[in-house]
Scaffold this motif. Structure first.
Motif, PDB file in Angstrom:
ATOM      1  N   LEU A 291       0.835  -1.203   0.000  1.00  0.00           N
ATOM      2  CA  LEU A 291       0.000   0.000   0.000  1.00  0.00           C
ATOM      3  C   LEU A 291       0.870   1.253   0.000  1.00  0.00           C
ATOM      4  O   LEU A 291       0.569   2.229  -0.703  1.00  0.00           O
ATOM      5  N   ALA A 292       1.934   1.228   0.782  1.00  0.00           N
ATOM      6  CA  ALA A 292       2.839   2.383   0.814  1.00  0.00           C
ATOM      7  C   ALA A 292       3.448   2.637  -0.562  1.00  0.00           C
ATOM      8  O   ALA A 292       3.557   3.787  -1.018  1.00  0.00           O
ATOM      9  N   LYS A 293       3.829   1.583  -1.244  1.00  0.00           N
ATOM     10  CA  LYS A 293       4.399   1.733  -2.594  1.00  0.00           C
ATOM     11  C   LYS A 293       3.365   2.283  -3.571  1.00  0.00           C
ATOM     12  O   LYS A 293       3.701   3.066  -4.472  1.00  0.00           O
ATOM     13  N   LEU A 294       2.115   1.874  -3.377  1.00  0.00           N
ATOM     14  CA  LEU A 294       1.045   2.399  -4.231  1.00  0.00           C
ATOM     15  C   LEU A 294       0.827   3.892  -3.974  1.00  0.00           C
ATOM     16  O   LEU A 294       0.600   4.665  -4.911  1.00  0.00           O
ATOM     17  N   TYR A 295       0.898   4.293  -2.705  1.00  0.00           N
ATOM     18  CA  TYR A 295       0.795   5.722  -2.385  1.00  0.00           C
ATOM     19  C   TYR A 295       1.894   6.506  -3.105  1.00  0.00           C
ATOM     20  O   TYR A 295       1.643   7.578  -3.679  1.00  0.00           O
ATOM     21  N   LEU A 296       3.104   5.962  -3.083  1.00  0.00           N
ATOM     22  CA  LEU A 296       4.219   6.642  -3.746  1.00  0.00           C
ATOM     23  C   LEU A 296       4.001   6.692  -5.252  1.00  0.00           C
ATOM     24  O   LEU A 296       4.286   7.706  -5.898  1.00  0.00           O
ATOM     25  N   GLN A 297       3.502   5.595  -5.787  1.00  0.00           N
ATOM     26  CA  GLN A 297       3.243   5.531  -7.225  1.00  0.00           C
ATOM     27  C   GLN A 297       2.202   6.566  -7.654  1.00  0.00           C
ATOM     28  O   GLN A 297       2.278   7.122  -8.751  1.00  0.00           O
ATOM     29  N   LEU A 298       1.249   6.835  -6.769  1.00  0.00           N
ATOM     30  CA  LEU A 298       0.196   7.800  -7.064  1.00  0.00           C
ATOM     31  C   LEU A 298       0.540   9.203  -6.564  1.00  0.00           C
ATOM     32  O   LEU A 298      -0.329  10.062  -6.461  1.00  0.00           O
ATOM     33  N   ASN A 299       1.832   9.389  -6.212  1.00  0.00           N
ATOM     34  CA  ASN A 299       2.328  10.696  -5.791  1.00  0.00           C
ATOM     35  C   ASN A 299       1.666  11.188  -4.506  1.00  0.00           C
ATOM     36  O   ASN A 299       1.329  12.362  -4.360  1.00  0.00           O
ATOM     37  N   ASN A 300       1.502  10.260  -3.571  1.00  0.00           N
ATOM     38  CA  ASN A 300       1.000  10.607  -2.236  1.00  0.00           C
ATOM     39  C   ASN A 300       2.040  10.193  -1.193  1.00  0.00           C
ATOM     40  O   ASN A 300       1.797   9.317  -0.350  1.00  0.00           O
ATOM     41  N   PRO A 301       3.228  10.805  -1.235  1.00  0.00           N
ATOM     42  CA  PRO A 301       4.317  10.355  -0.356  1.00  0.00           C
ATOM     43  C   PRO A 301       4.029  10.549   1.131  1.00  0.00           C
ATOM     44  O   PRO A 301       4.490   9.764   1.960  1.00  0.00           O
ATOM     45  N   LEU A 302       3.277  11.614   1.481  1.00  0.00           N
ATOM     46  CA  LEU A 302       2.992  11.840   2.894  1.00  0.00           C
ATOM     47  C   LEU A 302       2.126  10.719   3.458  1.00  0.00           C
ATOM     48  O   LEU A 302       2.347  10.258   4.584  1.00  0.00           O
ATOM     49  N   ASP A 303       1.141  10.257   2.673  1.00  0.00           N
ATOM     50  CA  ASP A 303       0.314   9.127   3.111  1.00  0.00           C
ATOM     51  C   ASP A 303       1.173   7.887   3.304  1.00  0.00           C
ATOM     52  O   ASP A 303       0.995   7.134   4.267  1.00  0.00           O
ATOM     53  N   ALA A 304       2.117   7.679   2.390  1.00  0.00           N
ATOM     54  CA  ALA A 304       3.005   6.529   2.497  1.00  0.00           C
ATOM     55  C   ALA A 304       3.867   6.622   3.745  1.00  0.00           C
ATOM     56  O   ALA A 304       4.029   5.640   4.492  1.00  0.00           O
ATOM     57  N   ALA A 305       4.405   7.803   4.004  1.00  0.00           N
ATOM     58  CA  ALA A 305       5.272   7.984   5.167  1.00  0.00           C
ATOM     59  C   ALA A 305       4.513   7.778   6.465  1.00  0.00           C
ATOM     60  O   ALA A 305       5.004   7.104   7.393  1.00  0.00           O
ATOM     61  N   GLU A 306       3.319   8.328   6.547  1.00  0.00           N
ATOM     62  CA  GLU A 306       2.524   8.181   7.770  1.00  0.00           C
ATOM     63  C   GLU A 306       2.095   6.731   7.986  1.00  0.00           C
ATOM     64  O   GLU A 306       2.069   6.234   9.113  1.00  0.00           O
ATOM     65  N   LEU A 307       1.757   6.060   6.897  1.00  0.00           N
ATOM     66  CA  LEU A 307       1.377   4.647   6.994  1.00  0.00           C
ATOM     67  C   LEU A 307       2.543   3.808   7.506  1.00  0.00           C
ATOM     68  O   LEU A 307       2.390   3.006   8.436  1.00  0.00           O
ATOM     69  N   LEU A 308       3.704   4.000   6.907  1.00  0.00           N
ATOM     70  CA  LEU A 308       4.873   3.222   7.297  1.00  0.00           C
ATOM     71  C   LEU A 308       5.337   3.556   8.711  1.00  0.00           C
ATOM     72  O   LEU A 308       5.646   2.654   9.503  1.00  0.00           O
ATOM     73  N   SER A 309       5.367   4.840   9.015  1.00  0.00           N
ATOM     74  CA  SER A 309       5.815   5.272  10.344  1.00  0.00           C
ATOM     75  C   SER A 309       4.913   4.703  11.433  1.00  0.00           C
ATOM     76  O   SER A 309       5.390   4.156  12.437  1.00  0.00           O
ATOM     77  N   GLY A 310       3.600   4.819  11.217  1.00  0.00           N
ATOM     78  CA  GLY A 310       2.659   4.283  12.201  1.00  0.00           C
ATOM     79  C   GLY A 310       2.758   2.775  12.314  1.00  0.00           C
ATOM     80  O   GLY A 310       2.701   2.220  13.423  1.00  0.00           O
ATOM     81  N   GLY A 311       2.911   2.100  11.179  1.00  0.00           N
ATOM     82  CA  GLY A 311       3.008   0.644  11.200  1.00  0.00           C
ATOM     83  C   GLY A 311       4.238   0.160  11.929  1.00  0.00           C
ATOM     84  O   GLY A 311       4.188  -0.816  12.697  1.00  0.00           O
ATOM     85  N   ILE A 312       5.361   0.861  11.731  1.00  0.00           N
ATOM     86  CA  ILE A 312       6.600   0.487  12.420  1.00  0.00           C
ATOM     87  C   ILE A 312       6.480   0.738  13.916  1.00  0.00           C
ATOM     88  O   ILE A 312       6.895  -0.095  14.740  1.00  0.00           O
ATOM     89  N   GLN A 313       5.883   1.839  14.290  1.00  0.00           N
ATOM     90  CA  GLN A 313       5.720   2.153  15.716  1.00  0.00           C
ATOM     91  C   GLN A 313       4.819   1.144  16.417  1.00  0.00           C
ATOM     92  O   GLN A 313       5.081   0.746  17.559  1.00  0.00           O
ATOM     93  N   ARG A 314       3.768   0.713  15.738  1.00  0.00           N
ATOM     94  CA  ARG A 314       2.836  -0.249  16.345  1.00  0.00           C
ATOM     95  C   ARG A 314       3.354  -1.677  16.309  1.00  0.00           C
ATOM     96  O   ARG A 314       2.824  -2.550  16.989  1.00  0.00           O
ATOM     97  N   GLY A 315       4.362  -1.906  15.492  1.00  0.00           N
ATOM     98  CA  GLY A 315       4.869  -3.271  15.355  1.00  0.00           C
ATOM     99  C   GLY A 315       4.191  -4.059  14.248  1.00  0.00           C
ATOM    100  O   GLY A 315       4.477  -5.245  14.067  1.00  0.00           O
ATOM    101  N   ASP A 316       3.307  -3.391  13.492  1.00  0.00           N
ATOM    102  CA  ASP A 316       2.661  -4.070  12.363  1.00  0.00           C
ATOM    103  C   ASP A 316       3.647  -4.280  11.213  1.00  0.00           C
ATOM    104  O   ASP A 316       3.468  -5.179  10.397  1.00  0.00           O
ATOM    105  N   ILE A 317       4.656  -3.412  11.162  1.00  0.00           N
ATOM    106  CA  ILE A 317       5.706  -3.523  10.157  1.00  0.00           C
ATOM    107  C   ILE A 317       7.031  -3.657  10.890  1.00  0.00           C
ATOM    108  O   ILE A 317       7.342  -2.853  11.773  1.00  0.00           O
TER     109      ILE A 317
END
Length: 402
Positions: free
Chosen positions: A255-281
């Motif tokens: 999903l993060a890569k798709l956000y980047l592909q669609l030029n939504n880098p902030l959504d990708a960053a927030e998704l990844l950052s939150g996922g890493i903090q929660r332990g989902d990633i």
């Protein structure tokens, strides 16, 4: 279990019969009634799972009625049900086939038996023979059930007759008041098998709406939409699934890569950052590198630098330090940039022309001409293009100027 009408009382369940070869009646009508009574008793044995006793009685009865086609057909039918109880399905098929093909059974009984035969043959992977039985059943049946059409679709699927399978399954779903989940799954599978992705979309939407807690349907719907080039819809589906905690780590990365592909880098960053903090990633090289890319594309270099520091603890190749050095230079943090570039060059196996050139620039900014000159000299040695050589030499000449 046994489809005949005996017209006898419930008291026969308590009847303890003689062995089938003993005390046989001589009158034909009495003999037929005797066979019916015996079959009723054997049916009770089968229902109570007294299979060995039932087998003994049926073997004896078959011997006694072998000259009578009607009674033989009924007895073979009963033997078929015994074989089902024993899970001996090939034997059950043989007995039922004999009973049906004898032509001695009542029309309704024979019709029901053909359907049972089709089911058994499907289970035994005798698809062509089973399909023939089921098609014969359809020809005689006044009102085929949706379940029968699903069985028909299963035969077509097994025989790779996909278009017929799709037609049968669509009709089954249409005619049913409550189509089963497995029917929709099968239809989606058929569409995938035939690469008909577009008609699979509404079916997958039904599955998502009916079974919203099942992650695989969200994933499949997103995949199909991507296949059709409908990226925005695919992202919306996957994003909604992620908000419901239905997307695993690989799905979140995707999903993060798709956000980047669609030029939504902030959504990708927030998704990844939150996922890493929660332990989902998991905090690993791939996820952190992707997060750095997202922050930088979102024009958040300071966040990117923070993540690069985390990445440098995992990736010992020197690449995170070299990248961090470049970013720190852009922030005009020359001392930290120099330290990271020096460490990156030390760790990496093959420092590049650009790495040494940048290091020389930081030394120059920090007024260390000697170190800058040495760095530019090394860069000159690594230059493999005329433009690179010219640039390094220009720095060297500039530093040599009083």
């Amino acid at each position: 279990m046994v489809y005949w009408c005996l017209g006898v009382g419930l008291s026969l369940l308590l009847y303890t019969p003689l062995h089938a070869t003993e005390a046989l009646p001589k009158d034909a009508a009495d003999a037929k009634r005797y066979t019916y009574d015996y079959l009723f008793m054997i049916d009770a044995l089968i229902r109570n799972e007294k299979y060995q006793r039932a087998r003994i009685e049926l073997d004896a009865l078959l011997e006694r009625v072998k000259q009578n086609p009607d009674e033989t057909a009924l007895t073979r039918q009963a033997y078929g049900y015994l074989s089902i109880g024993l899970k001996d399905y090939p034997s059950a098929i043989d007995h039922f086939l004999f009973a049906v093909e004898s032509g001695a059974l009542p029309t309704g009984v024979s019709l029901n038996l053909r359907y049972t035969l089709a089911q058994l043959m499907y289970q035994e992977e005798r698809y062509k023979a089973g399909l023939a039985q089921l098609q014969s059943w359809f020809e005689q049946s006044e009102k085929p059930t949706p379940q029968a059409r699903v069985l028909l679709a299963s035969f077509y699927y097994a025989l790779k007759k996909y278009s017929q399978a799709i037609s049968a399954l669509k009709l089954a779903i249409k005619q049913s008041d409550s189509p089963q989940e497995s029917w929709y799954q099968m239809l989606v599978g058929l569409y995938f098998e035939t690469r008909q992705y577009k008609p699979s979309v509404p079916v997958l939407r039904i599955l998502v709406n009916k079974y919203p807690a099942k992650a695989q349907y969200w994933q499949q719907l997103s995949d199909v939409l991507l296949q059709l080039g409908r990226e925005q819809q695919a992202v919306a589906v996957l994003s909604l699934a992620a908000s419901r905690k239905l997307v695993d780590e690989s799905g979140l990365i995707r999903l993060a890569k798709l956000y980047l592909q669609l030029n939504n880098p902030l959504d990708a960053a927030e998704l990844l950052s939150g996922g890493i903090q929660r332990g989902d990633i998991r905090r690993r090289k791939e996820s952190l590198t992707l997060l750095v890319d997202a922050w930088l594309l979102a024009r958040e270099p300071e966040q990117g630098i923070k993540v690069l520091k985390q990445l440098s603890e995992i990736d010992k190749s020197g690449k995170p330090q070299l990248r961090m050095g470049r970013l720190l230079m852009e922030q005009e943090q020359w001392l930290e940039a120099q330290q990271q570039l020096e460490l990156g060059i030390k760790l990496t196996r093959k420092p590049t022309f650009e790495d040494w050139l940048l290091l020389g620039s930081t030394h120059y900014r920090l007024a260390d001409s000697t170190a800058a000159h040495a760095a530019f000299k090394t860069a000159l040695k690594l230059a493999d293009k005329p433009q690179q050589s010219e640039l390094a030499q220009r720095w060297i000449d500039y530093l040599a100027t009083p």
